[in-house]
Write an enzyme that holds these catalytic residues in place. Sequence first.
Site, mmCIF file in Angstrom:
data_model
loop_
_atom_site.group_PDB
_atom_site.id
_atom_site.type_symbol
_atom_site.label_atom_id
_atom_site.label_comp_id
_atom_site.label_asym_id
_atom_site.label_seq_id
_atom_site.Cartn_x
_atom_site.Cartn_y
_atom_site.Cartn_z
ATOM 1 N N HIS A 23 0.828 -1.206 0.000
ATOM 2 C CA HIS A 23 0.000 0.000 0.000
ATOM 3 C C HIS A 23 0.861 1.254 0.000
ATOM 4 O O HIS A 23 2.037 1.233 0.354
ATOM 5 C CB HIS A 23 -0.922 0.022 1.228
ATOM 6 C CG HIS A 23 -0.185 0.128 2.534
ATOM 7 N ND1 HIS A 23 0.471 -0.938 3.117
ATOM 8 C CD2 HIS A 23 0.021 1.183 3.360
ATOM 9 C CE1 HIS A 23 1.041 -0.547 4.244
ATOM 10 N NE2 HIS A 23 0.792 0.747 4.417
ATOM 11 N N HIS A 39 4.668 0.155 0.269
ATOM 12 C CA HIS A 39 5.447 -0.635 1.223
ATOM 13 C C HIS A 39 4.609 -1.781 1.765
ATOM 14 O O HIS A 39 3.379 -1.789 1.634
ATOM 15 C CB HIS A 39 6.013 0.240 2.347
ATOM 16 C CG HIS A 39 4.974 1.049 3.060
ATOM 17 N ND1 HIS A 39 4.467 2.217 2.525
ATOM 18 C CD2 HIS A 39 4.331 0.859 4.234
ATOM 19 C CE1 HIS A 39 3.563 2.715 3.352
ATOM 20 N NE2 HIS A 39 3.448 1.914 4.399
ATOM 21 N N ARG A 78 4.531 5.913 13.687
ATOM 22 C CA ARG A 78 4.629 6.679 12.440
ATOM 23 C C ARG A 78 4.026 8.062 12.606
ATOM 24 O O ARG A 78 3.025 8.230 13.295
ATOM 25 C CB ARG A 78 3.858 5.919 11.363
ATOM 26 C CG ARG A 78 3.948 6.510 9.981
ATOM 27 C CD ARG A 78 3.028 5.766 9.026
ATOM 28 N NE ARG A 78 1.675 6.239 9.152
ATOM 29 C CZ ARG A 78 0.612 5.623 8.640
ATOM 30 N NH1 ARG A 78 0.742 4.498 7.974
ATOM 31 N NH2 ARG A 78 -0.590 6.130 8.798
ATOM 32 N N ASP A 101 0.356 4.971 1.929
ATOM 33 C CA ASP A 101 -0.415 5.312 3.125
ATOM 34 C C ASP A 101 -1.603 6.226 2.808
ATOM 35 O O ASP A 101 -1.458 7.272 2.156
ATOM 36 C CB ASP A 101 0.487 5.997 4.171
ATOM 37 C CG ASP A 101 1.461 5.001 4.802
ATOM 38 O OD1 ASP A 101 1.125 3.808 4.871
ATOM 39 O OD2 ASP A 101 2.555 5.437 5.224
#
Length: 305
Positions: free
Chosen positions: A104, A260, A275, A106
């Site tokens: 995906h 990623h 994150r 983000d």
Amino acid sequence: MSTVVPNTEFEVIPLTGQIGAEIRGVQLSAEQDEAQIRAIRQALLEHKVIFFRGQNHLDDLTHEAFARRFGPLYVHPTVSARNATNAIFELDSAFGGGRANAWHTDITFVDAYPQISILRAVVIPSAGGDTVWANTANAYRTLPQELRDLADKLWALHTNDFDYGVYQDEHPEQEIEFHQKVFIQRLYEAEHPVVRVHPETAERTLVLGQFVKRIVGFSSSDSRRLVSILQDHITRLENTVRWKWAEGDVAIWDNRATQHYAINDYGDKRRVVRRVTIAGDVPVSVDGKKSVLRKNGVANNASLA
Ligand SMILES: O=C(O)CCC(=O)C(=O)O
Ligand SMILES: [Fe+2]
């Protein structure tokens, strides 16, 4: 070969020929001078994902403060920020939603999805738990001309209510519960061009991944097959870099030019990463059209059932 960046002490060590570099000789902090922040951004645009070992001095607040040097923080639309922080998004393998093992980019289910993600390793298992990134600019560049021409014209609908079953072979109950009660408590949908023009590098990059529901104007089965052709180009091993984490490592990726995947190969061992994302702009297609938000957080009654 590594290069030393002028006016900084940085050493930039490419990790593959296509994507990824480790940067040595820097302690990340909100107090870094402008030349250093510029150099980090430059390395990011060039290498798409950059890695810093040994940033164990960072905590949630200094992580956020450092991130703010790259722009306003973007808070996840449905998952609350970690306690006592403004914008820290935690992935903890012990809880639902903690294993991002699907390719995906983000938060592509909103129109202006984040431009940059900054991830810090907090607890890392002794074996496994690597993350892999793929270069979506190089993926576009290396498509046959006819496929590039087709992709340039396509638009895709992305949603947080994606088909969970397609990507995961195992669904522990808490994963399903998290997905329904938290992740899709409000529904988002955005239409993006399959090819966007990067606002800083002017490269064309592919915008696909886990949140794609369908290609606009195509049936879901045609969409699936077409997406898989493009997606397979993105995730070719030659187009990726794999990072073996140590606690205190930081990865920064250009979320406009990468996908990623966090490998779920560490069983019931604990893995915690945190994150912060930086607000991005609305993608623009090769013919100058902007992405469109179709659903903006409407309450999802089904998620409460
Ligand atoms: O767990 C990881 O390594 C990556 C998780 C992820 O998808 C993210 O932080 O955006
Ligand atoms: Fe992610």
